[in-house]
Design a protein around this motif. Structure first.
Motif, PDB file in Angstrom:
ATOM      1  N   ALA A  81       0.522  -1.794   0.102  1.00 27.08           N
ATOM      2  CA  ALA A  81       0.035  -0.258   0.382  1.00 27.08           C
ATOM      3  C   ALA A  81       0.466   1.767  -0.308  1.00 27.08           C
ATOM      4  CB  ALA A  81      -0.854   0.331   1.774  1.00 27.08           C
ATOM      5  N   GLU A  82       1.683   1.151   0.657  1.00 26.71           N
ATOM      6  CA  GLU A  82       3.101   2.250   0.826  1.00 26.71           C
ATOM      7  C   GLU A  82       3.160   2.593  -0.502  1.00 26.71           C
ATOM      8  OE1 GLU A  82       5.002   3.225   2.693  1.00 26.71           O
ATOM      9  OE2 GLU A  82       3.869   2.479   5.250  1.00 26.71           O
ATOM     10  N   SER A  83       3.446   2.160  -1.491  1.00 30.35           N
ATOM     11  CA  SER A  83       3.557   2.695  -3.276  1.00 30.35           C
ATOM     12  C   SER A  83       2.913   3.399  -3.417  1.00 30.35           C
ATOM     13  CB  SER A  83       4.260   1.645  -4.020  1.00 30.35           C
ATOM     14  OG  SER A  83       3.353  -0.080  -3.997  1.00 30.35           O
ATOM     15  N   PRO A 244      13.957  10.540  -1.470  1.00 31.16           N
ATOM     16  CA  PRO A 244      12.730   9.268  -1.806  1.00 31.16           C
ATOM     17  C   PRO A 244      12.580   9.531  -3.103  1.00 31.16           C
ATOM     18  CG  PRO A 244      13.828  11.503  -0.172  1.00 31.16           C
ATOM     19  CD  PRO A 244      14.634  10.981  -1.025  1.00 31.16           C
ATOM     20  N   GLN A 245      11.573   8.638  -3.188  1.00 32.70           N
ATOM     21  CA  GLN A 245      10.851   8.249  -4.499  1.00 32.70           C
ATOM     22  C   GLN A 245      10.098   9.035  -5.203  1.00 32.70           C
ATOM     23  OE1 GLN A 245      11.539   5.767  -5.803  1.00 32.70           O
ATOM     24  NE2 GLN A 245      10.346   5.989  -8.057  1.00 32.70           N
ATOM     25  N   GLN A 246       9.664  10.318  -4.158  1.00 32.35           N
ATOM     26  CA  GLN A 246       8.748  11.456  -4.911  1.00 32.35           C
ATOM     27  C   GLN A 246       9.490  12.053  -4.908  1.00 32.35           C
ATOM     28  OE1 GLN A 246       8.470   9.841  -1.491  1.00 32.35           O
ATOM     29  NE2 GLN A 246       6.570  10.114  -1.126  1.00 32.35           N
ATOM     30  N   ASN A 414      15.529  -1.042  -5.937  1.00 29.74           N
ATOM     31  CA  ASN A 414      15.259   0.221  -5.042  1.00 29.74           C
ATOM     32  C   ASN A 414      13.448   0.115  -4.653  1.00 29.74           C
ATOM     33  OD1 ASN A 414      14.149   2.892  -5.222  1.00 29.74           O
ATOM     34  ND2 ASN A 414      13.100   3.198  -7.074  1.00 29.74           N
ATOM     35  N   ASP A 415      14.079   0.466  -3.762  1.00 31.76           N
ATOM     36  CA  ASP A 415      12.711  -0.740  -2.340  1.00 31.76           C
ATOM     37  C   ASP A 415      12.214   0.978  -1.931  1.00 31.76           C
ATOM     38  OD1 ASP A 415      12.825  -3.043  -2.906  1.00 31.76           O
ATOM     39  OD2 ASP A 415      13.785  -3.050  -0.986  1.00 31.76           O
ATOM     40  N   ALA A 416      12.610   2.647  -2.654  1.00 34.12           N
ATOM     41  CA  ALA A 416      11.677   2.973  -2.399  1.00 34.12           C
ATOM     42  C   ALA A 416      10.665   2.955  -1.731  1.00 34.12           C
ATOM     43  CB  ALA A 416      12.708   4.710  -2.530  1.00 34.12           C
ATOM     44  N   TRP A 417       9.954   2.458  -2.945  1.00 36.66           N
ATOM     45  CA  TRP A 417       8.460   3.154  -2.949  1.00 36.66           C
ATOM     46  C   TRP A 417       7.714   2.089  -2.056  1.00 36.66           C
ATOM     47  CZ3 TRP A 417       6.157   3.847  -7.035  1.00 36.66           C
ATOM     48  CH2 TRP A 417       6.687   4.345  -8.389  1.00 36.66           C
ATOM     49  N   PHE A 418       8.266   1.999  -1.131  1.00 36.53           N
ATOM     50  CA  PHE A 418       7.532   1.068   0.282  1.00 36.53           C
ATOM     51  C   PHE A 418       8.304   1.072   1.699  1.00 36.53           C
ATOM     52  CE2 PHE A 418       8.394  -1.730  -2.775  1.00 36.53           C
ATOM     53  CZ  PHE A 418       7.368  -2.073  -3.536  1.00 36.53           C
ATOM     54  N   ASN A 447      18.545   1.902  -3.075  1.00 35.77           N
ATOM     55  CA  ASN A 447      18.097   3.421  -3.483  1.00 35.77           C
ATOM     56  C   ASN A 447      17.892   4.193  -1.477  1.00 35.77           C
ATOM     57  OD1 ASN A 447      18.050   6.264  -2.910  1.00 35.77           O
ATOM     58  ND2 ASN A 447      15.972   5.791  -4.389  1.00 35.77           N
ATOM     59  N   THR A 448      16.980   3.405  -0.899  1.00 38.66           N
ATOM     60  CA  THR A 448      17.084   3.757   0.297  1.00 38.66           C
ATOM     61  C   THR A 448      17.254   2.743   1.279  1.00 38.66           C
ATOM     62  OG1 THR A 448      14.805   3.641  -0.191  1.00 38.66           O
ATOM     63  CG2 THR A 448      15.181   5.069  -0.644  1.00 38.66           C
TER      64      THR A 448
END
Length: 527
Positions: A81-83, A244-246, A414-418, A447-448
């Motif tokens: 859901a975080e993504s 951050p992905q954003q 890239n797990d920045a989505w989560f 990445n993060t």
């Protein structure tokens, strides 16, 4: 060992009650996995499900199994859901429905396992230890199907309960993660057989579970004690930019992102291989002469850069886009690359495009095109390397080229989505199991986070946690010789199941023969 299973009151438990308890047991199964790894909950979760399946028709057993899966995947995959909040304006409203639909769909596989079990157990009048063996076989079959049907999604396999236990995870070198799932579920359901059996044999059954654990522990300990070479002499530097992905793809942030990676890459210390994560450079690097020149200045003399970047190729039918890892030398010259072949549905391409009225979650000019498959890259001055991008690392037996074995695996992700959810920890657990299965070290650049150096036994030689900005400097661990699983893949799983069934049936025949001498009533199963 053919036993009578008692507890006739179980017949009167309503189906909704069984499904409710099964859903809770599925949630408990998640707590057996990283990052929780509460091993004592394995028998609680799986033995409960086995008890709930007693006296049920195939259809009702499927519903109970589905409820277990709903709890398992609803909790275990809640991090997805975080993504949807990365681009909240467009996708936030879809977060809960998407996780619910995905969980309900994946729960079909535990439903298949439960239905298969109920059908065979009732028809063949199987009870006692053989019922546990049957259930473990059905469960493992369903997990294998989940990892292969459609695009496959072998996430949070039951065997991953052993990831944090060094000796217990080593049998994956012989039977793979699906084989570990078989052993975990078999040992985990034996308490149900003991609880439901009667007579003196009920005290023998837990000893079988203890025996499985002891054998696995001793075998794993023996593997850990094998002589391994010292440091390889190849110095790694993993860069975790923590963008951050954003912010990553905003044009106004591109310069700051590149500057951050260059600053981290040029810190003091020896470097032979510089490693950047998936899509670390927010653009088409092979087309950007200025950026390549700046990056070349940051690569130490004699070193190489492996970095995740998007790529595009113009063809007669238009432009194809790839999620790739590219290699550059100190002059900024492109050496070779790898294109991700196992793409994420809805994230990297839209299945049934034209039918579904939604766009994919990730930004870009179009769907990614899959690459040709696992490859081993031969680069000057460094050991042979296989590349697995992001969730490609979750697929047992499908991360290296079987005909050209590498010396190590680079997992760019890239797990920045989560964010800081449990998702990155679960992803890391999959990577650790691939290291054991293949007998190869895995170097992970995220990445993060979580970036890590994983040796061929699945141990973490170095780690940089979620949300941290920094670098890992470490020596590349050596590889083991090809493991049994690396040579034969899931054929070793079949061998394990057949061998266990042979022993179980032989023991059952002996137990039945002895029981017949005492009383005929002890030979009937209550399934």
């Amino acid at each position: 060992m053919n036993l009578i299973w008692t507890l006739p009151a179980a017949r009167v438990i309503s189906l909704p009650s069984r499904m409710t308890v099964a859903c809770a047991a599925g949630g408990l199964a998640v707590l057996t996995l990283p990052p929780f790894s509460i091993l004592l909950l394995v028998p609680v979760a799986y033995a409960t499900l086995l008890v709930l399946l007693r006296h049920l028709s195939v259809a009702k057993a499927a519903l109970v199994g589905w409820a277990f899966g709903l709890g398992q995947f609803g909790f275990g995959l809640s991090w997805i859901a975080e993504s949807f909040y990365v681009d909240a304006e467009r996708f936030a409203a879809l977060a809960i429905p998407a996780v619910a639909v995905l969980s309900a769909g994946l729960a079909i596989f535990p439903a298949i396992a439960a239905a298969l079990f109920a059908g065979v157990a009732q028809r063949r009048a199987i009870g006692g230890v053989l019922a546990c063996l049957l259930f473990a076989t059905c469960w493992t079959t369903a997990e294998w199907l989940r990892g292969h049907l459609l695009t496959g999604f072998p996430w949070n396999l039951a065997g991953y309960a052993l990831v944090e236990y060094a000796a217990l995870r080593q049998p994956a070198a012989w039977v793979g993660s699906y084989g570990l799932s078989f052993l975990v579920v078999l040992a985990g359901t034996l308490p149900a057989a003991a609880f439901l059996a009667r007579g003196r044999h009920r005290w023998d059954i837990p000893l079988l579970g203890v025996g499985i654990v002891v054998v696995a522990w001793n075998a794993g300990t023996a593997r850990l004690q094998l002589e391994t070479p010292g440091p390889s002499g190849v110095d790694l530097r993993i860069v975790q930019g923590n963008v951050p992905q954003q912010e990553k793809w905003a044009p106004e942030n591109r310069e700051a992102t590149l500057t951050r990676y260059l600053e981290l890459s040029t810190r003091p210390g020896p470097v032979d291989i510089l490693l950047w994560p998936e899509t670390a450079f927010p653009g088409f690097l092979d087309e950007d002469v200025e950026a390549r020149s700046r990056i070349a200045a940051a690569i130490p003399a004699g070193a190489l850069l492996l970095t995740g970047v998007p790529d595009r190729v113009s063809m007669d039918g238009g432009t194809s886009y790839f999620n790739s890892v590219q290699a550059y030398d100190q002059s900024g010259e492109f050496l070779t690359g790898y294109a991700k072949h196992h793409l994420v549905p809805f994230g990297e391409y839209m299945p049934f495009r034209g039918w579904l009225p939604i766009d994919r979650l990730t930004q870009g000019l179009g769907d990614f095109t899959p690459g040709p498959g696992p490859r081993t890259l031969a680069l000057p001055g460094v050991p042979l390397v296989a590349v697995a991008i992001c969730y490609e690392i979750i697929f047992p037996g499908h991360v290296v080229d079987d005909l050209f074995r590498p010396d190590w695996i680079f997992n760019a992700t890239n797990d920045a989505w989560f964010g800081t959810s449990i998702g990155p920890e679960q992803h890391l657990a999959s990577a650790r199991m691939r290291a054991v299965e293949e007998g190869l070290p895995i170097v992970r650049a995220a990445n993060t986070g979580i970036s890590a150096v994983i040796d061929a036994n699945g141990d973490l030689a170095a780690r940089l946690g979620t949300g941290e900005t920094g670098v890992i400097g470490a020596a590349l661990p050596f590889a083991h010789p090809p493991t049994l699983y690396a040579r034969f893949g899931d054929w070793t799983l079949l061998a394990l199941i057949f061998a266990t069934w042979a022993v179980g049936l032989a023991a059952g025949l002996v137990g039945t023969h002895r029981g017949n001498k005492k009383t005929r009533t002890e030979t009937k199963s209550c399934w």
